[in-house]
Design a protein around this motif. Sequence first.
Motif, mmCIF file in Angstrom:
data_model
loop_
_atom_site.group_PDB
_atom_site.id
_atom_site.type_symbol
_atom_site.label_atom_id
_atom_site.label_comp_id
_atom_site.label_asym_id
_atom_site.label_seq_id
_atom_site.Cartn_x
_atom_site.Cartn_y
_atom_site.Cartn_z
ATOM 1 N N GLY A 196 9.957 4.669 6.155
ATOM 2 C CA GLY A 196 8.673 5.088 5.608
ATOM 3 C C GLY A 196 7.743 3.922 5.382
ATOM 4 N N ASN A 197 6.700 4.140 4.572
ATOM 5 C CA ASN A 197 5.688 3.114 4.282
ATOM 6 C C ASN A 197 6.184 2.195 3.179
ATOM 7 O OD1 ASN A 197 3.725 3.860 6.165
ATOM 8 N ND2 ASN A 197 2.997 5.506 4.830
ATOM 9 N N TYR A 198 6.375 0.931 3.550
ATOM 10 C CA TYR A 198 6.821 -0.050 2.564
ATOM 11 C C TYR A 198 5.696 -0.350 1.581
ATOM 12 C CZ TYR A 198 9.043 -4.285 0.721
ATOM 13 O OH TYR A 198 9.606 -5.223 -0.097
ATOM 14 N N LEU A 199 4.499 -0.484 2.123
ATOM 15 C CA LEU A 199 3.289 -0.631 1.303
ATOM 16 C C LEU A 199 2.336 0.490 1.671
ATOM 17 C CD1 LEU A 199 2.675 -4.482 1.606
ATOM 18 C CD2 LEU A 199 3.686 -3.269 -0.324
ATOM 19 N N ASP A 200 1.635 1.031 0.690
ATOM 20 C CA ASP A 200 0.749 2.175 0.946
ATOM 21 C C ASP A 200 -0.520 2.007 0.140
ATOM 22 O OD1 ASP A 200 -0.182 4.557 1.866
ATOM 23 O OD2 ASP A 200 0.902 5.780 0.409
ATOM 24 N N ASN A 201 -1.640 2.022 0.834
ATOM 25 C CA ASN A 201 -2.953 1.952 0.189
ATOM 26 C C ASN A 201 -3.656 3.274 0.446
ATOM 27 O OD1 ASN A 201 -5.647 1.493 -0.530
ATOM 28 N ND2 ASN A 201 -5.495 -0.695 -0.057
ATOM 29 N N SER A 202 -3.525 4.196 -0.480
ATOM 30 C CA SER A 202 -4.062 5.539 -0.272
ATOM 31 C C SER A 202 -5.590 5.540 -0.264
ATOM 32 C CB SER A 202 -3.550 6.478 -1.366
ATOM 33 O OG SER A 202 -3.904 5.999 -2.653
ATOM 34 N N TRP A 203 -6.228 4.569 -0.927
ATOM 35 C CA TRP A 203 -7.697 4.547 -0.985
ATOM 36 C C TRP A 203 -8.287 4.171 0.370
ATOM 37 C CZ3 TRP A 203 -11.470 6.328 -3.782
ATOM 38 C CH2 TRP A 203 -12.760 5.804 -3.642
ATOM 39 N N GLN A 204 -7.711 3.114 0.977
ATOM 40 C CA GLN A 204 -8.214 2.663 2.262
ATOM 41 C C GLN A 204 -7.447 3.270 3.440
ATOM 42 O OE1 GLN A 204 -8.026 -1.591 2.060
ATOM 43 N NE2 GLN A 204 -9.899 -1.772 0.815
ATOM 44 N N HIS A 205 -6.498 4.123 3.134
ATOM 45 C CA HIS A 205 -5.715 4.835 4.147
ATOM 46 C C HIS A 205 -5.040 3.885 5.136
ATOM 47 C CE1 HIS A 205 -7.433 8.515 2.628
ATOM 48 N NE2 HIS A 205 -8.649 8.006 2.769
#
Length: 791
Positions: free
Chosen positions: A597-606
Amino acid sequence: MISLKWVKDYIDISDQDLDELAVKITKAGINIEQIVSNKIANLVIGEIITIKKHPDSDHLNICQVNIGSNELYQIVCGASNVKEKMKVIVALPGAILKDNFVIKKSKIRGVESNGMLCALFELGLEEKNEDTYAKGICELAKDAPIGEDPLEYLGVEDTLYELDVHKHRNNDCYSHIGFAYEIAAILNRKVTLPDLSYQEIDKSITKEFQLQVKTDKCPYYLAKMVTDIKIGESPEFIKQRLISAGMRPINNVVDISNYVMLEFGQPLHFFDKDKLGNKIVVRNALDNEEIITLDGKLRSLKASDIVITDGTKPVCIAGVMGGENTEVDQNSKTILIESAIFDAVSIRYTSSNLNLKSEASIRYGKGLNYEYTNMAIARACHLLEKYAGAKIYKDTVCHDTIDKTPKVVRFKKEDINRILGINISQKDIEEVLHMLDFSYQLDQESFIVQIPNRRLDIDPNINDIAEEIGRLYGYHNLHSTLPNVPIRRGQYIGDVKYRKAISKRLRRLGLTEVKTYTLVSREDVEMFNYQHKEAILLPNPMSMDKSVIRISLLPSLLKVYQYNKARKVNDIFIYEISKTYDKNYEEDSLISGLLSGNYLDNSWQHNGQETDFYLLKGIIEDILNYMGFNNRYSFIKNTDDSFHPGVSAKILLDKQEIGIFGRIHPQLCKDNVYAFELSLTKLIKKCGPLKFIEAPKYPGIEKDMAFIVDQDIPAGDIMMTIKRAAGHLLNQVDIFDVYKGENIANNKKSVAFKLQFVDYTKTLTDEEVMTIFNKVIETVKTKYQAILRDK
């Protein structure tokens, strides 16, 4: 249960309050769980003066009973054996009988009744059955004193101690004589052993009987032979004591066997000699060998069990229960007495496997003292001669491989004081040893103590002796003192230290620790067997999915992943540190992890960073660098088919393989899942003290170089060549670009490196660096037929 009335045969405790004695015994280390007394208040001996029929009943009688006072008590009774002038047991109002039955004044069909005339089973002194019920109320002898306590008159009044014996305490507290020695030590009194004498006839057992022992699980076996026995009822004192101990009297012969076991703690077995024959062979059972035991059940045995045989078939499961085919019955005339010692561990396993726990197996399972084995068989002969009319054959058949080396301990007063943390005098130590009845000698300032064989729980070491001295000296005499010890830094040591440190590091890197089961299925153990180890198969697994001890943690982590994935958890980063074992019982601690999966996730900047091979490699490098292995590890191509062949690698440390990492093979998991596994055991062996280098005072020089090389040459190999060629002035080398495409041949690739040079003693000149830089270029070009890329 220990009968205090029985114990009085061996030690005088007539001056002791039994409640206070229980406190003393408990303080000395033997916990008295409960004090049980069969004394019943408001129970008296009475005499029936007159009887008349109840006006409203055919079977009830109205009795006028004299209980020694001036007033007669009217009692309604339904027993068929009531008669005038009969001495009876009377329970007056307020008496509490068996099963908490409270006697009250009442009216029975309109007639007042002020008590109850009792049968023995109503007092708990007999088993209630058709025979005892038909006998009716108890008829006492004509000389029974009216108004006195009937239990005391019958000789059945007793106080029992229910013991909670510590598991490390041996058989001495499982017998009345052993417990008498405990009381003797506490009260500083002597124990008197029972009469063991008997007469022998002029016939030898050796002419009638042969013994063979074909197993090392029977180190000691004694056999005596008696004849002309007369089966009948046991004397009252034997029956009463067996009942107090919770055992049902059967007949004089069987009861004597049980009596001696409760007396000495040594189980005996009586064989009907005519049914047995002239031979006993003690051996290990055959697999699936069968025997019908005394309880009438067919038992199937294992090769680990011990059996007594007549040379062909089993006649007894040694230490557990006898066979029906040699049972002593009413027609028995000649008996063979067995008194033996069997392997305690084997007896416990047999008893557990057969689900057949008996009073004998409990005592055999605790271990036995060979001196009591001898005494018990002599005591049985004495009682059989006295109460069953037995004639005893002379001689004893014996098998003996017991180690009789005396248990001797040598110590000084200071040794005891150091262990106990008190200052006990030499005189006090001598007094305690005398109370324990431990023989000793004084050699200048040293005690030389011989431990008696009856105390199997005491080993010949100072710690056990100190414990005995401490408990008899009195724990209440121990004074609290602050420990006088050097202060040391509290820290983890050994593999726990590294496991804790690595675990904390992995959690900081975003992984979550899991704990999985050590046992896996046969299918699971074949997965990820990159070390080609052979696993341990359990002989009796609880289920097929837990039948093998795992040799890798990765199958378990993959199951954790599948469980969470099925529940819509998409980002999974887990690790486990645990021990594994192969068929040779070699232990290996492993560090395993699984990421997806996503090790790092920035939901704001997608945007974010999805788990891939290089992220996993970075985590592994972080761990290895953290442990101080910089520049000592490398990666090579993986060939194990549990991982994706093009997206996996093996990890080397000092050229020794220590682990593996990469993407799990799509045949095992279709998802994009990455995993790693490192041997913590191998890492610890190579660990040394970490060395720290201060930041350089002088500026360094950075140079870049790029080479065009064959596509199948690993960039890591080129990096290692650069490090070796550059020498100690090279502080760091990194790959900052790998390029395939325009202006590069199809079977080639471009790899770019950044080199940092530092001298910790002075400022480097460009000429010094260029000399090394050119040497590196020439080395790489020569070794890999590389082309230096200039643009």
